[in-house]
Design a protein around this motif. Structure first.
Motif, PDB file in Angstrom:
ATOM      1  N   TRP A  11       0.808  -1.230   0.000  1.00  0.00           N
ATOM      2  CA  TRP A  11       0.000   0.000   0.000  1.00  0.00           C
ATOM      3  C   TRP A  11       0.842   1.283   0.000  1.00  0.00           C
ATOM      4  N   ASN A 155     -10.934  -1.345   5.070  1.00  0.00           N
ATOM      5  CA  ASN A 155     -10.102  -2.090   6.031  1.00  0.00           C
ATOM      6  C   ASN A 155      -8.959  -2.875   5.443  1.00  0.00           C
ATOM      7  N   THR A 176      -0.831  -5.107  11.854  1.00  0.00           N
ATOM      8  CA  THR A 176      -2.167  -4.610  11.524  1.00  0.00           C
ATOM      9  C   THR A 176      -3.014  -4.412  12.774  1.00  0.00           C
ATOM     10  N   GLY A 178      -6.102  -5.101  12.152  1.00  0.00           N
ATOM     11  CA  GLY A 178      -7.122  -6.080  11.736  1.00  0.00           C
ATOM     12  C   GLY A 178      -8.330  -5.424  11.083  1.00  0.00           C
ATOM     13  N   ARG A 186     -11.353 -11.549  17.684  1.00  0.00           N
ATOM     14  CA  ARG A 186     -10.989 -11.997  16.334  1.00  0.00           C
ATOM     15  C   ARG A 186      -9.505 -11.759  16.047  1.00  0.00           C
ATOM     16  N   GLY A 188      -6.743 -12.194  12.795  1.00  0.00           N
ATOM     17  CA  GLY A 188      -6.714 -12.403  11.346  1.00  0.00           C
ATOM     18  C   GLY A 188      -5.497 -13.184  10.890  1.00  0.00           C
ATOM     19  N   SER A 190      -2.720 -11.853   9.654  1.00  0.00           N
ATOM     20  CA  SER A 190      -1.448 -11.116   9.708  1.00  0.00           C
ATOM     21  C   SER A 190      -0.415 -11.679  10.685  1.00  0.00           C
ATOM     22  N   THR A 209      -2.341  -9.145   2.336  1.00  0.00           N
ATOM     23  CA  THR A 209      -3.198  -8.083   2.851  1.00  0.00           C
ATOM     24  C   THR A 209      -4.612  -8.321   2.324  1.00  0.00           C
ATOM     25  N   GLY A 210      -5.594  -7.793   3.043  1.00  0.00           N
ATOM     26  CA  GLY A 210      -6.979  -8.001   2.628  1.00  0.00           C
ATOM     27  C   GLY A 210      -7.744  -8.808   3.652  1.00  0.00           C
ATOM     28  N   GLY A 212      -8.495 -11.325   5.931  1.00  0.00           N
ATOM     29  CA  GLY A 212      -7.619 -12.342   6.479  1.00  0.00           C
ATOM     30  C   GLY A 212      -8.198 -13.746   6.445  1.00  0.00           C
TER      31      GLY A 212
HETATM   32  C1  SD4 Z   1      -6.808  -8.947   8.668  1.00  0.00           C
HETATM   33  N1  SD4 Z   1      -5.418  -8.928   6.713  1.00  0.00           N
HETATM   34  O1  SD4 Z   1      -6.787  -8.747   9.874  1.00  0.00           O
HETATM   35  C2  SD4 Z   1      -5.878  -8.142   7.815  1.00  0.00           C
HETATM   36  C3  SD4 Z   1      -6.666  -6.955   7.426  1.00  0.00           C
HETATM   37  C4  SD4 Z   1      -6.030  -5.974   6.589  1.00  0.00           C
HETATM   38  O2  SD4 Z   1      -4.742  -5.531   4.772  1.00  0.00           O
HETATM   39  O3  SD4 Z   1      -6.208  -4.826   6.790  1.00  0.00           O
HETATM   40  N2  SD4 Z   1      -5.303  -6.388   5.611  1.00  0.00           N
HETATM   41  O4  SD4 Z   1      -7.584  -9.712   8.115  1.00  0.00           O
END
Ligand code: SD4
Length: 297
Positions: A11, A155, A176, A178, A186, A188, A190, A209-210, A212
């Motif tokens: 990013w 997010n 992160t 999250g 929760r 994720g 990361s 990323t994305g 999770g």
């Molecule tokens: C997650 N992958 O906690 C992380 C979220 C995030 O860029 O912002 N990813 O799922």
């Protein structure tokens, strides 16, 4: 031509993070020090609302952080559900270096951090608190679906960073806050080795990323590294991991996941589900943002 050192990170906030990493990397330093220093930049920046201090809280208004780090020897450290500590990546590094374990969670992770000289800080900023209250009042609920209009709810801005130094040592870090407004407790992808981050010092490394949950169900970054082991370029290896998600997860079209990889030759590449994922690259002769190729056009 020697391509090393190289640092890549996810990013737009990867640009200043890479600059910080380069202070070590560009001076003959160790990639592990560079990735830690690099991701500490967005962790400490309240304007980066998806990492560290100033991150979007969970559904109860608590900022809970996930981070991990891994070096060229395959050593790894991780913290999950860590509250009140601004730089979880540095705690993860201490878990790696000072304990026989890989992962510490919640209260235990916090106690470990405090015992090792980290300070308890307030991570929820006034701006994030105000938005969280509004979110609660509007009863909008949680969604990890991609939302292009509303960046706050998208997010998707974990920082993952990979660096290889001039001695060929490859390290990675991922940190992160999250998914915003997640269920309390929760965790994720990361902080999970092989999901949010994986490094094999003989092959290469990958970060994710994305959403999770999609990455966890497919052990995405482990898969990317294994694909590079079998001869794929970083970008094609990332594409395989995205294709695995597309094949296995029915509603993947509603989510974003991006993978970024770097191999031991200093070659890098990325791939994502939706257009819109970019990453920052820095070498001795180049520093810029690059758009990743996407599966859905
Ligand atoms: C997650 N992958 O906690 C992380 C979220 C995030 O860029 O912002 N990813 O799922």
């Amino acid at each position: 031509e020697n391509k090393l050192p190289v640092v890549v990170s996810t990013w737009n906030h990867g640009l200043p993070a890479n600059e910080a990493a380069w202070e070590t990397l560009g001076n003959g330093g160790y990639s592990l020090d560079s990735v830690e220093a690099g991701v500490r930049v967005p962790e400490g920046d309240p304007l980066v609302i998806t990492v560290g201090y100033g991150g979007i809280p969970d559904a109860k208004g608590k900022v809970t952080l996930d981070a991990c780090i891994m070096d060229e020897k395959g050593r790894a450290g991780s913290v999950t559900y860590l509250q009140h500590i601004k730089h979880p990546v540095s705690v993860a590094r201490l878990v790696m270096e000072k304990t026989p374990h890989v992962m510490l969670s919640g209260k235990g992770a916090l106690e470990f951090a405090l015992e090792n000289g980290f300070e308890k800080e307030k991570l929820l900023t006034p701006g994030r608190k105000k938005e969280w209250k509004k979110w609660k009042k509007e009863k909008r609920g949680f969604s990890s679906k991609i939302n292009i209009e509303n960046q706050l709810e998208e997010n998707h801005d974990t920082i993952g960073m990979l660096a290889i130094d001039d001695k060929g040592r490859l390290s990675g870090a991922c940190t992160t806050s999250g998914m915003g407004y997640k269920l309390p407790g929760r965790v994720g992808d990361s902080p999970i080795i092989g999901a949010g981050l994986f490094v094999d010092g003989e092959i290469g490394g990958a970060v994710a990323t994305g959403t999770g949950e999609l990455v966890m169900k497919t052990l995405g970054t482990f898969l990317v590294v294994e694909m590079m082991r079998s001869g794929k370029s970083p970008a094609r290896a990332c594409e395989e991991a995205v294709k695995r998600i597309a094949r296995k997860i029915p509603d993947y079209q509603n989510h974003q996941v991006g993978f970024l990889a770097l191999n031991v030759k200093g070659e890098y590449g990325a791939y994502c589900i939706q257009p819109g994922f970019n990453y920052a690259v820095k070498t001795a002769s180049f520093s810029d943002l690059v758009d990743a190729e996407a599966w859905l056009k």
